[in-house]
Design a protein around this motif. Structure first.
Motif, PDB file in Angstrom:
ATOM      1  N   SER A 277      59.464 -32.579  11.249  1.00  0.00           N
ATOM      2  CA  SER A 277      60.274 -32.486  11.481  1.00  0.00           C
ATOM      3  C   SER A 277      61.756 -33.528  11.411  1.00  0.00           C
ATOM      4  O   SER A 277      61.388 -34.694  11.179  1.00  0.00           O
ATOM      5  CB  SER A 277      60.518 -31.758  12.623  1.00  0.00           C
ATOM      6  N   LYS A 279      65.695 -34.527   9.944  1.00  0.00           N
ATOM      7  CA  LYS A 279      67.288 -34.619   9.954  1.00  0.00           C
ATOM      8  C   LYS A 279      68.573 -35.609   9.375  1.00  0.00           C
ATOM      9  O   LYS A 279      67.370 -36.957   9.178  1.00  0.00           O
ATOM     10  CB  LYS A 279      67.719 -34.284  10.890  1.00  0.00           C
ATOM     11  N   LYS A 297      70.523 -36.013   3.337  1.00  0.00           N
ATOM     12  CA  LYS A 297      71.278 -35.001   2.731  1.00  0.00           C
ATOM     13  C   LYS A 297      69.773 -33.949   2.750  1.00  0.00           C
ATOM     14  O   LYS A 297      68.729 -34.614   2.397  1.00  0.00           O
ATOM     15  CB  LYS A 297      72.462 -34.966   2.056  1.00  0.00           C
ATOM     16  N   THR A 300      68.401 -26.817  -0.004  1.00  0.00           N
ATOM     17  CA  THR A 300      68.062 -26.244  -0.484  1.00  0.00           C
ATOM     18  C   THR A 300      68.270 -25.673  -1.288  1.00  0.00           C
ATOM     19  O   THR A 300      69.239 -25.711  -2.285  1.00  0.00           O
ATOM     20  CB  THR A 300      67.182 -24.761   0.878  1.00  0.00           C
ATOM     21  N   LEU A 303      72.220 -23.550  -0.175  1.00  0.00           N
ATOM     22  CA  LEU A 303      72.445 -24.719   1.249  1.00  0.00           C
ATOM     23  C   LEU A 303      72.177 -25.662   1.408  1.00  0.00           C
ATOM     24  O   LEU A 303      70.923 -26.148   0.596  1.00  0.00           O
ATOM     25  CB  LEU A 303      72.699 -23.448   2.297  1.00  0.00           C
ATOM     26  N   ARG A 305      71.207 -28.097   4.652  1.00  0.00           N
ATOM     27  CA  ARG A 305      71.098 -27.681   6.077  1.00  0.00           C
ATOM     28  C   ARG A 305      71.166 -29.173   7.148  1.00  0.00           C
ATOM     29  O   ARG A 305      70.951 -30.425   6.669  1.00  0.00           O
ATOM     30  CB  ARG A 305      69.412 -27.951   5.883  1.00  0.00           C
ATOM     31  N   ASN A 306      71.471 -29.498   8.547  1.00  0.00           N
ATOM     32  CA  ASN A 306      71.093 -29.925   9.396  1.00  0.00           C
ATOM     33  C   ASN A 306      69.022 -30.317   9.704  1.00  0.00           C
ATOM     34  O   ASN A 306      69.650 -31.593  10.433  1.00  0.00           O
ATOM     35  CB  ASN A 306      71.656 -29.469  10.477  1.00  0.00           C
ATOM     36  N   ALA A 308      64.974 -30.026   8.940  1.00  0.00           N
ATOM     37  CA  ALA A 308      63.933 -29.610   8.387  1.00  0.00           C
ATOM     38  C   ALA A 308      62.603 -29.169   8.948  1.00  0.00           C
ATOM     39  O   ALA A 308      62.153 -30.387   9.536  1.00  0.00           O
ATOM     40  CB  ALA A 308      63.676 -29.761   6.480  1.00  0.00           C
ATOM     41  N   ASP A 312      58.931 -26.181   5.333  1.00  0.00           N
ATOM     42  CA  ASP A 312      60.352 -25.641   4.477  1.00  0.00           C
ATOM     43  C   ASP A 312      60.600 -26.361   2.945  1.00  0.00           C
ATOM     44  O   ASP A 312      60.000 -27.638   2.875  1.00  0.00           O
ATOM     45  CB  ASP A 312      61.325 -26.155   5.503  1.00  0.00           C
ATOM     46  N   ILE A 314      62.098 -28.080   0.419  1.00  0.00           N
ATOM     47  CA  ILE A 314      63.300 -28.855   0.800  1.00  0.00           C
ATOM     48  C   ILE A 314      63.393 -30.065  -0.718  1.00  0.00           C
ATOM     49  O   ILE A 314      63.318 -30.021  -1.984  1.00  0.00           O
ATOM     50  CB  ILE A 314      63.781 -29.839   2.174  1.00  0.00           C
TER      51      ILE A 314
END
Length: 500
Positions: A277, A279, A297, A300, A303, A305-306, A308, A312, A314
């Motif tokens: 993951s 962030k 940053k 997607t 939006l 996201r905080n 992934a 996902d 991205i």
């Protein structure tokens, strides 16, 4: 207790067979993660019939499909007057004419507890590559065995390939048990033999079930009326409680598929998260260059996201300008994949010409494609389970090989990450996919010097390589050596390894 039953009891101490209570309590919530499974086994063991029956009894067959099945089954009815359930899977004309499975057929169905994606794979040896394709994404394998015949070489081949593909949950479906008059001793004998095979492959989670796919006994509904001696779970009960594999066993991995540059003010790196993951604020490393940056940053299609996680898709934005291109891997700085020029792997040969020793292939892993030389080391004997030394791998052979790359390769061990640990080999002459493989370990290379029979390959900094190539000595021995340009950082690594 019969002799096979006693042997089974001993094996059960080493092989974990799921224990199911007589009355399973209703689960409060529905598992949102679909279970991916395959059916495999030898020819005519009833794989397509089993899935067809599973779809029929779980009400996954729509009215128009049922009407088509009844029509297409005309003249093919069995002694019970039931439709040919295999037709729900075998859609190709050649499959229906021959009554066999050729291509992998994927079907979706669900119960009140979870959803499933099932792959029906062919049993013929010539279509082993299709079976390997289905196994590459599966969480669980349902291995069918004809109760009258028992384990065959193709059964062992499919079990081995499924294990190599990382599958650690097996259901042994001893099919056509009704044709043996529901012989308990026969079921226990086959179960015992397969558990021994599973243990030799390192598989400990096995559930053996006697089934009649045609009659639907122990598929969705229990078959206690015919088999009072069996008090275990049905197939659907095992599938509902099976686990899915996680991609969280290694740190963050993002194989870069595309660099997004819609304007001067934005640069992002697109791909699907292959593990772990990430962030904003996390430190990452770009491989193979080794440059470090921080995530600012995660974007997607709709939006920002905080965080992934694996799976996902991205766009990753970093805090500085770095040289990143398609095929690079962005990874967690504290949990990096293996990089190097030499790796060990296991693979399945998929083409009639097999794997030719010393030949150079294209290796494709994710979005990265590289030149590689393959040297077979050993081949698995499916009858004895032993690895025998070999110099070549024929079609459908399972072998261990050494991989030698021209440039830095990036992998995880397949056991740790199926996405970054898997690859295919492509013949540069025909563009055919000749093998599918799994990385097992990194091999130690001797600095920047590699021997290929009588040739010597030198990996040198670009400026030094140009100077050497311009000399008369090199020109006179051009056929005996090859020079590969590397960047200064890699050259320093080579010099350090030689000095050490």
């Amino acid at each position: 207790m019969t002799a096979p039953a006693i042997a089974n009891a001993a094996l059960d101490e080493a092989t974990t067979v799921a224990a199911f209570p007589a009355q399973e309590p209703v689960r409060a919530t529905r598992d949102s993660r679909p279970l991916r499974l395959i059916t495999c086994g030898s020819v005519d063991d009833g794989k397509s019939t089993l899935i067809g029956r599973l779809l029929w009894d779980t009400k996954a067959v729509k009215e128009d499909q049922a009407a088509t099945l009844e029509r297409d089954s005309s003249g093919k009815q069995n002694d019970l007057g039931l439709p040919d359930f295999a037709l729900l899977l075998d859609g190709l004309q050649a499959e229906r004419e021959q009554g066999i499975t050729i291509d992998v057929a994927y079907r979706y169905f669900s119960t009140d507890k979870r959803s499933f994606i099932v792959a029906d794979t062919p049993g013929h040896e010539q279509y082993t590559r299709n079976m390997a394709t289905g196994a590459s994404t599966a969480d669980l394998a349902v291995l069918l065995v004809d109760a009258r015949v028992g384990l065959l070489e193709q059964t062992r081949r499919h079990a081995t390939i499924a294990t190599l593909m990382g599958i650690r949950q097996f259901v042994l479906a001893v099919n056509k048990i009704d044709l043996t008059d529901y012989d308990r001793s026969r079921f226990e004998q086959i179960s015992h033999e397969f558990k021994e095979l599973a243990l030799s492959l390192g598989v400990r989670q096995v559930t053996a079930i006697p089934v009649s796919a045609l009659k639907g006994e122990n598929v969705v509904y229990d078959g206690r009326a015919s088999m009072p001696w069996y008090d275990g779970p049905t197939l659907i009960e095992v599938l509902e409680l099976a686990t899915t594999r996680s991609a969280q066993t290694v740190g963050f991995r993002l194989p870069v598929q595309r660099v997004s540059r819609p304007g001067e003010s934005f640069r992002g790196y697109q791909g699907t998260v292959a593990g772990g993951s990430v962030k904003p604020g996390d430190s990452v490393v770009i491989l193979p260059s080794g440059m470090v940056a921080n995530v600012t940053k995660i974007v997607t299609f709709d939006l920002v996201r905080n965080a992934a996680v694996a799976g996902d898709a991205i766009t990753l934005v970093l805090d500085r300008q770095v040289d990143v291109s398609r095929g690079d891997v962005i990874a967690a700085i504290d949990s990096q994949p293996m990089t190097g020029l030499a790796f060990d792997a296991q693979l399945v040969a998929l083409q009639p010409e097999g794997i030719q020793p010393g030949k150079r292939y294209w290796l494709k892993s994710g979005s990265r494609r590289q030149r590689v030389q393959v040297q077979p080391a050993s081949q698995l004997d499916l009858k004895t389970g032993k690895w025998n030394q070999t110099q070549e791998l024929p079609m459908n052979a399972i072998g261990k090989v050494h991989l030698a790359f021209d440039e830095q390769a990036i992998f995880d061990a397949y056991e740790q990450n199926r996405t970054t640990g898997a690859f295919i080999l492509i013949d540069p002459d025909t563009n055919n996919t000749v093998a599918g493989g799994m990385i097992t370990a990194k091999r130690a290379a001797l600095g920047g010097i590699h021997a290929e029979e009588s040739r010597v390959i030198l990996s040198l900094p670009a400026d030094l390589a140009d100077q050497l190539m311009a000399t008369e000595l090199f020109a006179s021995r051009r056929e005996d050596a090859e020079i590969r340009r590397v960047n200064a950082g890699k050259a320093a690594e080579i010099i350090d390894s030689i000095d050490g």
